[in-house]
Each structure stands twice: as structure tokens, then as C-alpha cells.
Design an enzyme around this catalytic site. Structure first.
Site, PDB file in Angstrom:
ATOM      1  N   ASP A  67      38.247  14.839  36.792  1.00  0.00           N
ATOM      2  CA  ASP A  67      38.078  16.004  37.016  1.00  0.00           C
ATOM      3  C   ASP A  67      37.077  16.744  35.854  1.00  0.00           C
ATOM      4  O   ASP A  67      37.119  16.179  34.752  1.00  0.00           O
ATOM      5  CB  ASP A  67      39.458  16.834  37.239  1.00  0.00           C
ATOM      6  N   ASP A 136      53.502  19.555  38.716  1.00  0.00           N
ATOM      7  CA  ASP A 136      53.882  20.239  40.247  1.00  0.00           C
ATOM      8  C   ASP A 136      53.517  19.162  41.042  1.00  0.00           C
ATOM      9  O   ASP A 136      53.383  19.575  41.922  1.00  0.00           O
ATOM     10  CB  ASP A 136      53.143  20.790  39.894  1.00  0.00           C
ATOM     11  N   HIS A 138      50.498  17.110  40.783  1.00  0.00           N
ATOM     12  CA  HIS A 138      49.178  17.220  41.007  1.00  0.00           C
ATOM     13  C   HIS A 138      48.153  16.119  40.909  1.00  0.00           C
ATOM     14  O   HIS A 138      49.091  15.339  40.284  1.00  0.00           O
ATOM     15  CB  HIS A 138      48.389  18.609  40.799  1.00  0.00           C
ATOM     16  N   GLU A 143      46.072  20.653  43.402  1.00  0.00           N
ATOM     17  CA  GLU A 143      47.209  21.639  42.776  1.00  0.00           C
ATOM     18  C   GLU A 143      48.282  21.684  44.342  1.00  0.00           C
ATOM     19  O   GLU A 143      46.524  21.433  45.338  1.00  0.00           O
ATOM     20  CB  GLU A 143      46.916  23.015  42.155  1.00  0.00           C
TER      21      GLU A 143
HETATM   22  C1  F6R Z   1      43.488  15.228  33.936  1.00  0.00           C
HETATM   23  C2  F6R Z   1      43.352  15.360  35.706  1.00  0.00           C
HETATM   24  C3  F6R Z   1      45.617  15.686  35.732  1.00  0.00           C
HETATM   25  C4  F6R Z   1      46.451  14.814  34.517  1.00  0.00           C
HETATM   26  C5  F6R Z   1      47.897  16.090  34.616  1.00  0.00           C
HETATM   27  C6  F6R Z   1      48.990  14.686  34.012  1.00  0.00           C
HETATM   28  O1  F6R Z   1      42.094  14.743  34.217  1.00  0.00           O
HETATM   29  O2  F6R Z   1      43.388  14.618  36.317  1.00  0.00           O
HETATM   30  O3  F6R Z   1      45.889  15.566  36.723  1.00  0.00           O
HETATM   31  O4  F6R Z   1      46.465  13.258  34.814  1.00  0.00           O
HETATM   32  O5  F6R Z   1      47.840  16.596  34.946  1.00  0.00           O
HETATM   33  O6  F6R Z   1      48.857  15.231  32.786  1.00  0.00           O
HETATM   34  P1  F6R Z   1      49.551  14.487  31.400  1.00  0.00           P
HETATM   35  O7  F6R Z   1      49.213  13.605  31.475  1.00  0.00           O
HETATM   36  O8  F6R Z   1      49.024  15.147  30.207  1.00  0.00           O
HETATM   37  O9  F6R Z   1      51.029  14.415  31.668  1.00  0.00           O
END
Ligand code: F6R
Length: 260
Positions: A67, A136, A138, A143
Site C-alpha cells: 500500500d 480495527d 484492516h 478498512e
Molecule cells: C502497512 C499496512 C497496515 C499495517 C497495520 C499495522 O503497510 O498494510 O495494514 O500492517 O496498520 O501496523 P503496525 O504494524 O504499525 O501496527
């Protein structure tokens, strides 16, 4: 879906780095999908250490992004392109030619999204996609209530996700509202999905994704549809799992040659 409970984040990073090393020894030019954020850092550190010690040859590996933020100026240190180059590509000794990602600064975002889906397919598809999970639920930046069939497209971040990611920026207002993310349908095309979750803040999302019903409101529950999905969790992130003992028993009894 396989759930592996590890003692801590470092052990999770080591296990996944070993899995990537085994993949690269079978398929040296494998396409590795990488996530950003804090969780995967132990994986990248363990993999870079293996590469530096000669335990794995990563010289033909290819890396792709999951992403990207929309609208950050080119070269912004928190654009996911910059982050992946800094945390994954360069530490592995790879060049930018081994790396692909969606263009978050494109004038035509819809075209950039379609182009990225095409580029992934033309590259032969993702061999192993590493995922984190949002508080959440995702995956990528799909989302809650994202279509389970979605393709790479623009999404709006929830307030919670912008708040969660504010730590990477000088002020919370600087976190972009929009992102390009591989869709859930796109992610499900990878040959092996490996989701890493660490810390208590992820326990509820992990329990809903693994043991709850398949539901768009918990995007990570889409892993239930994948024939080869592995969820690696530390004790804290596993704390909401009702079947934790079963998962422990299953992994302890697993023939080692199977890997994850
Ligand atoms: C980032 C991504 C997000 C993160 C998620 C957890 O490329 O795809 O889905 O993996 O927000 O983020 P952290 O690891 O910082 O808690």
C-alpha cells in the site's frame, strides 16, 4: 488457516525470515510482498542478518509494496516507497530495479491502481505476502467493510488508523486521509499469506479475524478464504484466542519439514 504462537516479536521475525529464506532457496527470484508499520521490522532485521551472514542468497529476490499514501511529495520519508526502500530493499543489498509499488503521487490515481494490479500479475504474482493487522482488523489499508473481492484502489483511512499512524509524522494532521492499497481480492491472489501480529493492542482484531465469522467488517477474516494462510502471533496478541491451546498443540506436533 494455521496459527503459530511464538514467545515474542523477535521469535516471530525469525520464523518468518526462515520461511522467506526457504522460499528463496526454492525460488531465488520470488516476489515478496512487504508491509510497512512497526510489526514487520523484526522480520526485515532477521532476513537482512541472514543475507549478511550468507545463510540466504537474496540477490534475485523481488520486493513489492502492499500500500501507499496518496499525496505525499515524492521522496517524503514516510511515503511507503521510502520506508520499504529504507527498511527492506537497501538492507538486503537490492537495487530499486528489484522493487515495485503503486504511484501515490500519480495525477490519475485510478489508472495507477489498475496499472499496479496489472504489474503484479505480469510479474507472475506475489509468492509470499507479509501482512500486519490494524487495531480495527484492516489488512493493507482495506478498512472495515472493504469488499472481500476488492482490487487495488484508493481508500480513505479511518480516524483510528490515522491516529495509530500519527507516531510516524510530526503532527497527527499530517497523516494523509487517502491511500492506495492492494484490494482484498488482490491480496488473496498471493500464494502464501503470512500475517504477523504482536502486542495486546492487536488481540481483539486477531481473535475476530481468526475465530470470528468471515465478514467484511473484519477485513483480516478474509484470510479464512485462503488455502495457505499463516497467522504468527506473540503471546499478547494471542491472548483473545479461545483455541490457543489447540493452535499450540498443532504446531508442536507438526513435522518440521512442512515449515509454515
Ligand atoms: C502497512 C499496512 C497496515 C499495517 C497495520 C499495522 O503497510 O498494510 O495494514 O500492517 O496498520 O501496523 P503496525 O504494524 O504499525 O501496527
Amino acid at each position: 488457516m494455521e496459527v503459530v504462537i511464538v514467545p515474542d516479536a523477535v521469535a516471530g521475525g525469525e520464523l518468518i525470515a526462515e520461511t522467506i529464506a526457504a522460499l528463496l532457496s526454492r525460488k531465488p527470484g520470488a516476489l515478496l510482498g512487504v508491509a510497512t508499520g512497526s510489526t514487520p521490522l523484526p522480520v526485515y532485521e532477521a532476513l537482512a542478518a541472514k543475507a549478511a551472514s550468507g545463510a540466504v542468497d537474496v540477490s534475485r529476490a523481488r520486493i513489492c509494496q502492499l500500500d501507499e499514501y496518496v499525496g505525499l511529495p515524492a521522496g517524503h520519508p514516510e511515503s511507503y516507497r521510502s520506508v520499504v526502500l529504507r527498511e527492506v530493499v537497501r538492507p538486503l543489498g537490492l537495487g530499486e530495479d528489484a522493487f515495485m509499488g503503486p504511484d501515490g503521487a500519480a495525477g490519475d490515481i485510478a489508472a495507477a491502481c489498475a496499472e499496479y494490479d496489472r504489474a503484479l500479475a505480469e510479474a507472475g504474482g506475489v509468492d509470499l505476502q507479509l501482512l500486519g493487522i490494524g487495531t480495527d482488523g484492516h489488512i493493507g489499508f482495506n478498512e472495515p467493510c472493504s469488499s472481500l473481492a476488492s482490487r487495488t484502489r484508493i481508500k480513505t483511512l479511518t480516524r483510528q488508523t490515522r491516529q495509530d499512524n500519527a507516531r510516524f509524522f510530526d503532527s497527527p494532521e499530517e497523516v494523509p486521509h487517502h491511500v492506495i492499497t492492494q484490494g482484498i481480492g488482490t491480496i488473496l491472489e498471493a500464494r502464501h499469506l503470512v500475517l504477523l501480529a504482536t502486542g495486546e493492542a492487536k488481540a481483539e482484531a486477531v481473535a475476530l479475524a481468526v475465530e470470528g465469522p468471515l465478514a467484511a467488517v473484519v477485513p483480516a477474516s478474509a484470510l479464512q478464504l485462503h488455502p495457505h494462510a499463516t497467522v504468527v502471533v506473540d503471546e499478547a496478541a494471542a491472548s483473545g484466542l479461545k483455541l490457543a491451546d489447540y493452535f499450540r498443540d498443532t504446531y508442536a506436533a507438526k513435522p518440521q519439514w512442512q515449515g509454515i
